[in-house]
Design an enzyme around this catalytic site. Structure first.
Site, short mmCIF file in Angstrom:
data_model
loop_
_atom_site.label_atom_id
_atom_site.label_comp_id
_atom_site.label_asym_id
_atom_site.label_seq_id
_atom_site.Cartn_x
_atom_site.Cartn_y
_atom_site.Cartn_z
N GLN A 1 0.82 -1.22 0.00
CA GLN A 1 0.00 0.00 0.00
C GLN A 1 0.86 1.26 0.00
O GLN A 1 0.42 2.32 0.46
CB GLN A 1 -0.96 -0.01 1.20
CG GLN A 1 -2.12 -0.97 1.05
CD GLN A 1 -3.01 -0.69 -0.16
OE1 GLN A 1 -2.88 0.31 -0.85
NE2 GLN A 1 -3.93 -1.60 -0.43
N SER A 2 2.03 1.16 -0.55
CA SER A 2 2.96 2.30 -0.56
C SER A 2 2.39 3.51 -1.30
O SER A 2 2.03 3.41 -2.48
CB SER A 2 4.27 1.87 -1.21
OG SER A 2 5.05 2.99 -1.55
#
Ligand SMILES: *Cc1c(COP(=O)(O)O)cnc(C)c1O
Length: 352
Positions: A85-86
Site C-alpha cells: 500500500q505504498s
C-alpha cells in the site's frame, strides 16, 4: 525569516534540474475550529493536494527532482520499492505515466494483499498499468522481506539493462539526498506563504516521518532559512538507533548537492517515536481518535498509517503542554488518504 533569503534560495534551487509534476504551492490554511479547541494557531500545509492524480502526497515533491535525474540519464524504466500500500510507489506510477516511463514496483505485502481484489494504492497501481511484483512476508519482520524485494528488483534491473533498457532505481520512499531537495524547496515555499500572510514564523512544524526524506529536506531548508521554527517529526514505525543520524546525514548531503558547506545535525530536529502504537501499518487507538476528531471537526481526512498518528502526537503535546497555548503550529499534511480504502487491518475499527 526574510524575503531576500527565500529569493536567494529559489535562485540556488533553480540550478538543480527538476520536472514540474505537481500543483505548487500547495495551500496553507488556518483551521479555525481546531485552533479554538486546542488553544493554538493551527495551520495545515496541504501536500495531500500536490496532484498529479486526485490522490497526491508528499512523494511528488521528491519525484520532481528524482524524475529529472531519470530523464537526464535517458531512463525508459523506473523501479522502486515499498509496502503493497505504498503511497510512494503509487505516486511514482503517476509520475511515470506523465513522463511516459515504464513503472516497475517490487512491493512487500505487510498485510496480506488480495491479488484478485486489490484495494486502495495497489488498485491504483494496477489501473495505471504499473508492473507490480508482490513479495510475500513469512515469519519475519518487514525489513527482511524488503531486502528480498530489493534483491529481486536489482536482479530485474540487470536483466532489463542486458536487453538494452535503461533503468532508474528509486529507493523506498524516494529517500535520498536528491529526493529531499523537494522538501528543502518545500520549506522555502512555506516561508514564502507565511510572509505573504504576514504571519510570524511558526513555533512548531509537525510532520509524520517514515523513510526520513521529508524530514531531512525540511530540516535542510530550515537551516538555510536560518529559521527558529522547531521541527517535530512523529515516527510511524520502529526505527534503528541511528535513524536521526541517518536523517541528518541525508539532509547534509542535500546541502552538498547545492554546494553548501553547512552540516545538519540530529539536534536540528526533534523525533518523537511514542505514537506509532504496535507498528507500521498497524492502526493505533489514539491515531483513530485523532483521525475522527479532524474529520468531524473540520471535514478534513487523515490517513491511518502516517498523518493520523502524527496528529495524535500533536494532540498529546498540546495536552501535556509540550506545545504552549497560543503557539503557532503548522502540520504538514503528507497525504496518504487512499489508506482509508485499504485493507481492514490497516484502517482499523471505525465506530458507528
Ligand atoms: C511517505 C509518507 C510519509 C513519510 O515521508 P518520508 O519522507 O518517507 O519520511 C508521511 N506521510 C505519508 C502519507 C507518506 O506517504
Amino acid at each position: 525569516m526574510d524575503k531576500e533569503r527565500a529569493r536567494e534560495l529559489r535562485e540556488l534551487l533553480s540550478r538543480v534540474p527538476k520536472v514540474r509534476l505537481g500543483f505548487f504551492p500547495t495551500p496553507l490554511h488556518r483551521l479555525d475550529r481546531l485552533s479554538q479547541l486546542l488553544g493554538v494557531e493551527f495551520y495545515l500545509k496541504r501536500d495531500d493536494f500536490t496532484g498529479i492524480s486526485q490522490f497526491g502526497g508528499n512523494k511528488i515533491r521528491k519525484l520532481e527532482y528524482l524524475m529529472a535525474d531519470a530523464l537526464e540519464k535517458k531512463a525508459d524504466t523506473v523501479i522502486t520499492y515499498g509496502a503493497s500500500q505504498s503511497n510512494h510507489a503509487m505516486q511514482t506510477v503517476t509520475a511515470c505515466r506523465r513522463l511516459d516511463l515504464h513503472a516497475v514496483l517490487h512491493l512487500v505485502s505487510i498485510v496480506k494483499s488480495e491479488d484478485k481484489d486489490p484495494k486502495a494504492n495497489l488498485l491504483l497501481d494496477r489501473i495505471m498499468g504499473a508492473e507490480v511484483h508482490l513479495e510475500p512476508m513469512f515469519h519475519e519482520d518487514d525489513q527482511e522481506a524488503s531486502a528480498r524485494a530489493e534483491i529481486k528488483g536489482k536482479q530485474q534491473m540487470r536483466e532489463l539493462e542486458e536487453t538494452g533498457h535503461i533503468c532508474y532505481e528509486i529507493p523506498m520512499g524516494g529517500a535520498n539526498a536528491l529526493g529531499s531537495m523537494g522538501f528543502l524547496e518545500g520549506y522555502v515555499e512555506l516561508c514564502e506563504q507565511l510572509l505573504v500572510k504576514e504571519l510570524e514564523e511558526a513555533d512548531y512544524l509537525y510532520l509524520a516521518s517514515g523513510s526520513g526524506g521529508t524530514l531531512a529536506g525540511l530540516t535542510a531548508g530550515k537551516k538555510l532559512m536560518n529559521s527558529r521554527t522547531r521541527i517535530r517529526a512523529v515516527g510511524v514505525g520502529l526505527k534503528t538507533e541511528s535513524y536521526k543520524e541517518k536523517v541528518a546525514a541525508m539532509a547534509t548531503d542535500t546541502l552538498r548537492l547545492l554546494n553548501v558547506s553547512e552540516t545538519v545535525e540530529a539536534e536540528d530536529f526533534e523525533y518523537h517515536d511514542g505514537y506509532y502504537g504496535e507498528g507500521y501499518e498497524v492502526p493505533s487507538e489514539a491515531g483513530t481518535e485523532a483521525l475522527l476528531l479532524l474529520a468531524r471537526l473540520e471535514g478534513i481526512l487523515l490517513d491511518p498509517v502516517y498523518t493520523a498518528k502524527a496528529f495524535s502526537g500533536i494532540i498529546d503535546h498540546v495536552r501535556r503542554g509540550i506545545i504552549e497555548k497560543g503557539s503557532t503550529v503548522v502540520f504538514w499534511h503528507t497525504g496518504g488518504v487512499t489508506a482509508l480504502f485499504a485493507e481492514k487491518e490497516i484502517l482499523g475499527d471505525i465506530p458507528k
